[in-house]
Design a protein around this motif. Structure first.
Motif, short mmCIF file in Angstrom:
data_model
loop_
_atom_site.label_atom_id
_atom_site.label_comp_id
_atom_site.label_asym_id
_atom_site.label_seq_id
_atom_site.Cartn_x
_atom_site.Cartn_y
_atom_site.Cartn_z
N GLN A 195 5.62 -2.15 5.58
CA GLN A 195 4.96 -1.79 4.33
C GLN A 195 4.44 -0.36 4.35
OE1 GLN A 195 1.88 -4.71 3.88
NE2 GLN A 195 3.25 -6.12 2.83
N VAL A 196 5.14 0.52 5.06
CA VAL A 196 4.60 1.87 5.24
C VAL A 196 4.52 2.64 3.92
CG1 VAL A 196 6.79 2.99 5.86
CG2 VAL A 196 4.63 3.91 6.71
N ARG A 197 5.52 2.56 3.08
CA ARG A 197 5.49 3.30 1.80
C ARG A 197 4.37 2.80 0.90
NH1 ARG A 197 11.26 2.84 2.18
NH2 ARG A 197 12.11 4.81 2.87
N ARG A 198 4.22 1.50 0.82
CA ARG A 198 3.16 0.92 0.00
C ARG A 198 1.78 1.32 0.54
NH1 ARG A 198 0.54 -4.50 0.05
NH2 ARG A 198 -0.28 -4.78 -2.03
N THR A 199 1.65 1.27 1.85
CA THR A 199 0.37 1.63 2.47
C THR A 199 0.05 3.10 2.25
OG1 THR A 199 0.74 -0.07 4.15
CG2 THR A 199 -0.91 1.60 4.64
N MET A 200 1.05 3.97 2.39
CA MET A 200 0.83 5.40 2.16
C MET A 200 0.42 5.66 0.71
SD MET A 200 4.03 6.95 4.34
CE MET A 200 3.84 8.62 3.73
N GLY A 201 1.05 4.96 -0.22
CA GLY A 201 0.70 5.10 -1.63
C GLY A 201 -0.73 4.69 -1.90
N ARG A 202 -1.15 3.58 -1.30
CA ARG A 202 -2.54 3.12 -1.47
C ARG A 202 -3.53 4.12 -0.88
NH1 ARG A 202 -3.70 -1.84 -3.12
NH2 ARG A 202 -5.62 -1.94 -1.90
N ILE A 203 -3.18 4.69 0.26
CA ILE A 203 -4.07 5.68 0.89
C ILE A 203 -4.16 6.93 0.01
CG2 ILE A 203 -4.34 7.21 2.88
CD1 ILE A 203 -3.00 4.92 4.53
N ASN A 204 -3.03 7.39 -0.51
CA ASN A 204 -3.03 8.58 -1.38
C ASN A 204 -3.87 8.36 -2.63
OD1 ASN A 204 -1.53 10.42 0.11
ND2 ASN A 204 0.41 9.68 -0.68
N ARG A 205 -3.87 7.12 -3.15
CA ARG A 205 -4.65 6.80 -4.36
C ARG A 205 -6.08 6.39 -4.04
NH1 ARG A 205 0.09 4.11 -5.16
NH2 ARG A 205 -0.92 2.08 -4.91
N ARG A 206 -6.46 6.46 -2.73
CA ARG A 206 -7.81 6.11 -2.26
C ARG A 206 -8.15 4.66 -2.56
NH1 ARG A 206 -11.00 10.42 -4.85
NH2 ARG A 206 -12.70 8.94 -4.66
N LYS A 207 -7.20 3.77 -2.36
CA LYS A 207 -7.42 2.33 -2.48
C LYS A 207 -7.74 1.78 -1.09
CE LYS A 207 -6.14 2.08 -6.79
NZ LYS A 207 -7.00 1.68 -7.86
N PRO A 208 -8.50 0.71 -1.00
CA PRO A 208 -8.83 0.14 0.32
C PRO A 208 -7.59 -0.36 1.06
CG PRO A 208 -10.23 -0.78 -1.40
CD PRO A 208 -9.18 0.02 -2.09
N THR A 209 -7.48 0.01 2.31
CA THR A 209 -6.41 -0.45 3.20
C THR A 209 -7.06 -0.85 4.52
OG1 THR A 209 -6.01 1.84 3.78
CG2 THR A 209 -4.50 0.87 2.20
N PRO A 210 -7.66 -2.04 4.56
CA PRO A 210 -8.42 -2.44 5.75
C PRO A 210 -7.54 -2.54 6.99
CG PRO A 210 -8.30 -4.24 4.16
CD PRO A 210 -7.66 -3.06 3.53
N GLY A 211 -8.09 -2.07 8.10
CA GLY A 211 -7.40 -2.18 9.38
C GLY A 211 -6.34 -1.13 9.63
#
Length: 117
Positions: free
Chosen positions: A17-33
């Motif tokens: 899920q690297v692309r999805r996770t990177m997108g969430r991080i770029n949008r400052r959404k919580p990505t626990p762990g």
């Protein structure tokens, strides 16, 4: 926006899920762990491990240095850091990670990279 290394080091647990996770991080959404490996703010350190929960704050997100790796869990982040250091030392004979990575590739601002991880 964060600046991502083109040949990003990716941990096994986050690989699917690297692309999805990177997108969430770029949008400052919580990505626990999830932890990012970054180049250091100062010359005393070789690398830094940053929790993505810290990046929810706007100032921390804006000041985050170049991201060179992503991992799920602190333990996996340490394993990934060890891999980067081994690659650097095997290629250059020293631990100048920033210079080694700059020679191998470039950085792109906020872009979710295409390709295999």
């Amino acid at each position: 926006m964060l600046t991502w290394y083109v040949h990003l080091y990716v941990g096994e647990k986050v690989k699917k899920q690297v692309r999805r996770t990177m997108g969430r991080i770029n949008r400052r959404k919580p990505t626990p762990g999830v932890y990012l490996l970054t180049l250091p703010h100062n010359r005393k350190n070789v690398m830094e491990i940053v929790s993505t929960s810290v990046l929810l704050q706007e100032t921390a997100h804006m000041r985050c240095p170049h991201v060179i790796g992503i991992a799920r869990g602190r333990e996996e982040a340490y394993v990934l850091m060890q891999k980067i250091l081994k690659d650097t030392y095997a290629d250059t004979g020293n631990f100048q990670v920033g210079a080694y990575l700059e020679r191998k590739g470039s950085y792109q601002v906020g872009r979710i990279l295409r390709g295999r991880y």
